[in-house]
Design a protein around this motif. Structure first.
Motif, PDB file in Angstrom:
ATOM      1  N   THR A 118      30.327  70.906  57.423  1.00  0.00           N
ATOM      2  CA  THR A 118      30.246  69.570  56.820  1.00  0.00           C
ATOM      3  C   THR A 118      28.828  69.017  56.921  1.00  0.00           C
ATOM      4  O   THR A 118      28.315  68.415  55.966  1.00  0.00           O
ATOM      5  CB  THR A 118      31.237  68.619  57.507  1.00  0.00           C
ATOM      6  OG1 THR A 118      32.569  69.142  57.353  1.00  0.00           O
ATOM      7  CG2 THR A 118      31.167  67.228  56.908  1.00  0.00           C
ATOM      8  N   ILE A 119      28.184  69.202  58.082  1.00  0.00           N
ATOM      9  CA  ILE A 119      26.809  68.723  58.253  1.00  0.00           C
ATOM     10  C   ILE A 119      25.884  69.400  57.245  1.00  0.00           C
ATOM     11  O   ILE A 119      25.054  68.741  56.591  1.00  0.00           O
ATOM     12  CB  ILE A 119      26.330  68.971  59.702  1.00  0.00           C
ATOM     13  CG1 ILE A 119      27.122  68.095  60.680  1.00  0.00           C
ATOM     14  CG2 ILE A 119      24.840  68.676  59.835  1.00  0.00           C
ATOM     15  CD1 ILE A 119      26.849  68.409  62.146  1.00  0.00           C
ATOM     16  N   LYS A 120      26.026  70.691  57.091  1.00  0.00           N
ATOM     17  CA  LYS A 120      25.155  71.433  56.165  1.00  0.00           C
ATOM     18  C   LYS A 120      25.416  71.032  54.721  1.00  0.00           C
ATOM     19  O   LYS A 120      24.478  70.849  53.932  1.00  0.00           O
ATOM     20  CB  LYS A 120      25.358  72.934  56.354  1.00  0.00           C
ATOM     21  CG  LYS A 120      24.879  73.440  57.705  1.00  0.00           C
ATOM     22  CD  LYS A 120      25.221  74.913  57.912  1.00  0.00           C
ATOM     23  CE  LYS A 120      24.792  75.395  59.297  1.00  0.00           C
ATOM     24  NZ  LYS A 120      25.175  76.802  59.561  1.00  0.00           N
ATOM     25  N   LYS A 121      26.675  70.884  54.354  1.00  0.00           N
ATOM     26  CA  LYS A 121      27.013  70.499  52.985  1.00  0.00           C
ATOM     27  C   LYS A 121      26.608  69.057  52.685  1.00  0.00           C
ATOM     28  O   LYS A 121      26.509  68.672  51.520  1.00  0.00           O
ATOM     29  CB  LYS A 121      28.512  70.684  52.741  1.00  0.00           C
ATOM     30  CG  LYS A 121      28.943  72.143  52.604  1.00  0.00           C
ATOM     31  CD  LYS A 121      28.290  72.796  51.394  1.00  0.00           C
ATOM     32  CE  LYS A 121      28.744  74.235  51.206  1.00  0.00           C
ATOM     33  NZ  LYS A 121      28.106  74.870  50.024  1.00  0.00           N
ATOM     34  N   SER A 122      26.368  68.272  53.724  1.00  0.00           N
ATOM     35  CA  SER A 122      25.888  66.903  53.528  1.00  0.00           C
ATOM     36  C   SER A 122      24.385  66.859  53.281  1.00  0.00           C
ATOM     37  O   SER A 122      23.820  65.779  53.073  1.00  0.00           O
ATOM     38  CB  SER A 122      26.235  66.043  54.748  1.00  0.00           C
ATOM     39  OG  SER A 122      27.637  65.981  54.948  1.00  0.00           O
ATOM     40  N   GLY A 123      23.736  68.026  53.326  1.00  0.00           N
ATOM     41  CA  GLY A 123      22.317  68.101  53.007  1.00  0.00           C
ATOM     42  C   GLY A 123      21.393  68.233  54.191  1.00  0.00           C
ATOM     43  O   GLY A 123      20.170  68.094  54.046  1.00  0.00           O
ATOM     44  N   TYR A 124      21.927  68.542  55.348  1.00  0.00           N
ATOM     45  CA  TYR A 124      21.110  68.648  56.557  1.00  0.00           C
ATOM     46  C   TYR A 124      20.860  70.106  56.914  1.00  0.00           C
ATOM     47  O   TYR A 124      21.685  70.989  56.625  1.00  0.00           O
ATOM     48  CB  TYR A 124      21.812  67.989  57.747  1.00  0.00           C
ATOM     49  CG  TYR A 124      22.006  66.502  57.646  1.00  0.00           C
ATOM     50  CD1 TYR A 124      21.105  65.616  58.224  1.00  0.00           C
ATOM     51  CD2 TYR A 124      23.113  65.967  56.986  1.00  0.00           C
ATOM     52  CE1 TYR A 124      21.295  64.237  58.161  1.00  0.00           C
ATOM     53  CE2 TYR A 124      23.310  64.597  56.914  1.00  0.00           C
ATOM     54  CZ  TYR A 124      22.398  63.745  57.495  1.00  0.00           C
ATOM     55  OH  TYR A 124      22.593  62.387  57.426  1.00  0.00           O
ATOM     56  N   ASN A 125      19.724  70.357  57.568  1.00  0.00           N
ATOM     57  CA  ASN A 125      19.546  71.589  58.318  1.00  0.00           C
ATOM     58  C   ASN A 125      20.209  71.382  59.666  1.00  0.00           C
ATOM     59  O   ASN A 125      20.078  70.308  60.271  1.00  0.00           O
ATOM     60  CB  ASN A 125      18.057  71.903  58.506  1.00  0.00           C
ATOM     61  CG  ASN A 125      17.382  72.213  57.193  1.00  0.00           C
ATOM     62  OD1 ASN A 125      17.811  73.099  56.463  1.00  0.00           O
ATOM     63  ND2 ASN A 125      16.319  71.468  56.873  1.00  0.00           N
ATOM     64  N   CYS A 126      20.912  72.366  60.145  1.00  0.00           N
ATOM     65  CA  CYS A 126      21.707  72.184  61.366  1.00  0.00           C
ATOM     66  C   CYS A 126      21.534  73.369  62.300  1.00  0.00           C
ATOM     67  O   CYS A 126      21.667  74.527  61.897  1.00  0.00           O
ATOM     68  CB  CYS A 126      23.183  72.013  61.018  1.00  0.00           C
ATOM     69  SG  CYS A 126      24.252  71.678  62.437  1.00  0.00           S
ATOM     70  N   GLN A 127      21.204  73.054  63.550  1.00  0.00           N
ATOM     71  CA  GLN A 127      21.143  74.060  64.600  1.00  0.00           C
ATOM     72  C   GLN A 127      22.188  73.738  65.661  1.00  0.00           C
ATOM     73  O   GLN A 127      22.484  72.558  65.899  1.00  0.00           O
ATOM     74  CB  GLN A 127      19.760  74.063  65.259  1.00  0.00           C
ATOM     75  CG  GLN A 127      18.632  74.435  64.319  1.00  0.00           C
ATOM     76  CD  GLN A 127      17.313  74.403  65.048  1.00  0.00           C
ATOM     77  OE1 GLN A 127      16.882  75.396  65.636  1.00  0.00           O
ATOM     78  NE2 GLN A 127      16.650  73.255  65.025  1.00  0.00           N
ATOM     79  N   LEU A 128      22.730  74.780  66.274  1.00  0.00           N
ATOM     80  CA  LEU A 128      23.746  74.603  67.304  1.00  0.00           C
ATOM     81  C   LEU A 128      23.253  75.184  68.616  1.00  0.00           C
ATOM     82  O   LEU A 128      22.563  76.222  68.631  1.00  0.00           O
ATOM     83  CB  LEU A 128      25.060  75.289  66.905  1.00  0.00           C
ATOM     84  CG  LEU A 128      25.978  74.535  65.940  1.00  0.00           C
ATOM     85  CD1 LEU A 128      25.416  74.578  64.524  1.00  0.00           C
ATOM     86  CD2 LEU A 128      27.382  75.115  65.941  1.00  0.00           C
TER      87      LEU A 128
END
Length: 498
Positions: free
Chosen positions: A393-403
């Protein structure tokens, strides 16, 4: 309504406030009313004199059960601690919530039958249900907004039950001396329970603060742990919200705070931050220590005061008592770092983890700003669907995401999400420091993990599927608290609510 609201609050320290708890509370309340309406209707077949007698005894029994409910509920829930979460929850409510609600349900048909003598029964029914519903609205607002936060759970039950009983004596004309003795028989043990609830210490736990309010039961306790170190804990419905070394308030036993500290320390000078979820102020103190200008949002107005009095929080930033999503929607500022720290135990604020929320966060996120979210790890028997859904969801919202994981490369520790709208920043200067409790250290990038097989489903306001995929986790978290922490509290005679 007082019985329903108080009953739900009484459950919180034992069984939490998850959807399971409120679904059970509503179902048992409605079921009790339905049975009461039916039984009351049967009693309406009697002559007027008998109906008046039945009405008086029904009101007397129901009010007595409300008066005694705090004592009876405490006894029942302690007796069911060894049961599974669902079994203990339902059996407890069937024991202490169903009987008074059932009795209240019997009252309406009896009153309607008496009022409809010589008049239109429809008018009588409409008037009774209108008055009872209006009374319920007033009682709910009065109890929820004032009585419970100020004087706790037990006293409103005693007051409501005693007033109801006395009014039935006045208007139905039964023997006043006998009736007064009857009500005192139930009031006395309840008042003794309230008196004992204010005991400040047990053999193991020193209770510094105990309040009721919007989040439920809140306690601050001191106890010896970790090589006889004196620790201080903020318990919210017996979930461990904040845990520090009492003599070194900056020392937190919660793993994820090592990561927030690393990220905060790597921020450029004059950075600004938004903290959603103040709690005991551990993360806010990190912002203060690094001279970050911050705003904090906390839904429970008691916690900022508790954080300052017991956990060394200075309150140099602006603190807003508000729901995090509402603040996001009305905020006009820009922040370099937004920390969502509102997840507690089995309570997951899905409205802060939806695509719509992440889209709204773009409006208040500065250029190259970052969002940090702490989430639970993936247990041995979990698929991690909820964690993967959030990342997707975070990525599809337009963000780069690291875990990141506090026990990388394993996934069963805290899982933390770091999102940005700009290029991915590995935070090369961010460093995790170990201590006596958290043994791992090194650059933040050493704790990076990846989640494969991200689902196509998205978390939205209309599809808060994270609640569904975490349903077993909610049960497991509360089961662990029941079998471990609550048993320890019970053995040491800690009061669960007052």
């Amino acid at each position: 309504m007082v019985a329903e609201l108080a009953g739900g609050k009484m459950l919180a320290p034992f069984y939490g406030t998850s959807l399971y708890v409120w679904a059970s509370t509503l179902a048992i309340t409605l079921g009790g009313l339905a049975i009461g309406y039916y039984l009351g209707g049967i009693l309406c077949n009697n002559i007027i004199a008998k109906r008046k007698k039945h009405l008086f005894y029904t009101l007397a029994a129901a009010s007595a059960l409300v008066i005694i409910m705090p004592v009876w509920a405490n006894f029942i829930m302690k007796a069911t601690l060894s049961f599974s979460f669902i079994t203990g929850l339902v059996l407890s409510q069937l024991s202490f919530l169903l009987p008074p609600v059932l009795g209240m349900g019997m009252v309406s048909p009896l009153i309607i039958s008496l009022l409809s003598e010589g008049r239109n029964s429809g008018n009588a029914a409409g008037m009774v249900y209108a008055i009872s519903t209006l009374g319920g609205v007033i009682a709910t607002l009065l109890t929820g907004f004032w009585l419970v936060p100020v004087i706790g759970i037990s006293i409103p039950c005693i007051i409501a039950g005693a007033l109801l009983f006395l009014l039935s004596v006045i208007f139905l004309g039964r023997q006043k001396v006998v009736s007064a003795a009857f009500v005192l028989l139930f009031v006395v043990p309840s008042l003794m329970f309230v008196h004992n609830a204010f005991s400040p210490a047990t053999d193991k736990y020193n209770i510094l603060c105990h309040k009721e309010g919007i989040l439920g039961d809140v306690k601050v306790i001191d106890f010896h742990a970790r090589d006889n170190m004196t620790t201080r804990v903020l318990l919210v419905n017996h979930n461990w919200q904040t845990w520090i070394n009492r003599d070194q308030p900056s020392y937190s036993f919660l793993y994820y705070t090592h990561f927030t500290n690393a990220i905060i320390s790597s921020l450029p000078k004059s950075s600004t931050a938004l903290l959603i979820g103040l709690g005991g102020g551990t993360v806010a103190k990190q912002l203060e220590a690094h001279n970050v200008v911050y705003d904090a949002v906390e839904i429970d107005g008691r916690l900022p005061e508790i954080a300052q009095e017991y956990f060394g929080f200075k309150g140099t930033g602006n603190v807003f008592v508000d729901d995090g999503r509402h603040y996001i929607n009305i905020c006009k500022k820009k922040y370099d770092l937004i920390i969502i720290d509102a997840l507690l135990g089995e309570n997951i604020p899905s409205h802060l983890l939806s695509m719509e929320c992440f889209n709204s966060l773009k409006n208040i996120l500065a250029q190259n700003g970052k969002i940090f979210i702490e989430f639970d790890g993936i247990g041995e028997h979990e698929t991690g669907k909820a964690q993967r859904l959030l990342a997707h969801t975070i990525k599809k919202s337009g963000y780069n995401c690291q875990l990141f994981s506090s026990v990388a490369p394993d996934l069963d520790g805290d899982v933390m999400y770091l999102a940005s709208l700009g290029t991915v920043n590995d935070f090369d200067t961010a460093y995790i420091h170990s201590d006596a409790y958290f043994k791992s250290d090194g650059p933040l990038k050493n704790f990076k993990i990846s989640l494969d097989n991200e689902p196509d489903e998205l978390l939205t306001d209309n599809n808060p599927a994270i609640d569904f995929y975490l349903r077993q986790r909610m049960v497991d978290v509360r089961d662990e608290l029941l079998k471990k922490e609550n048993i320890s509290f019970l053995q040491d005679d800690m009061i669960f609510y007052y």
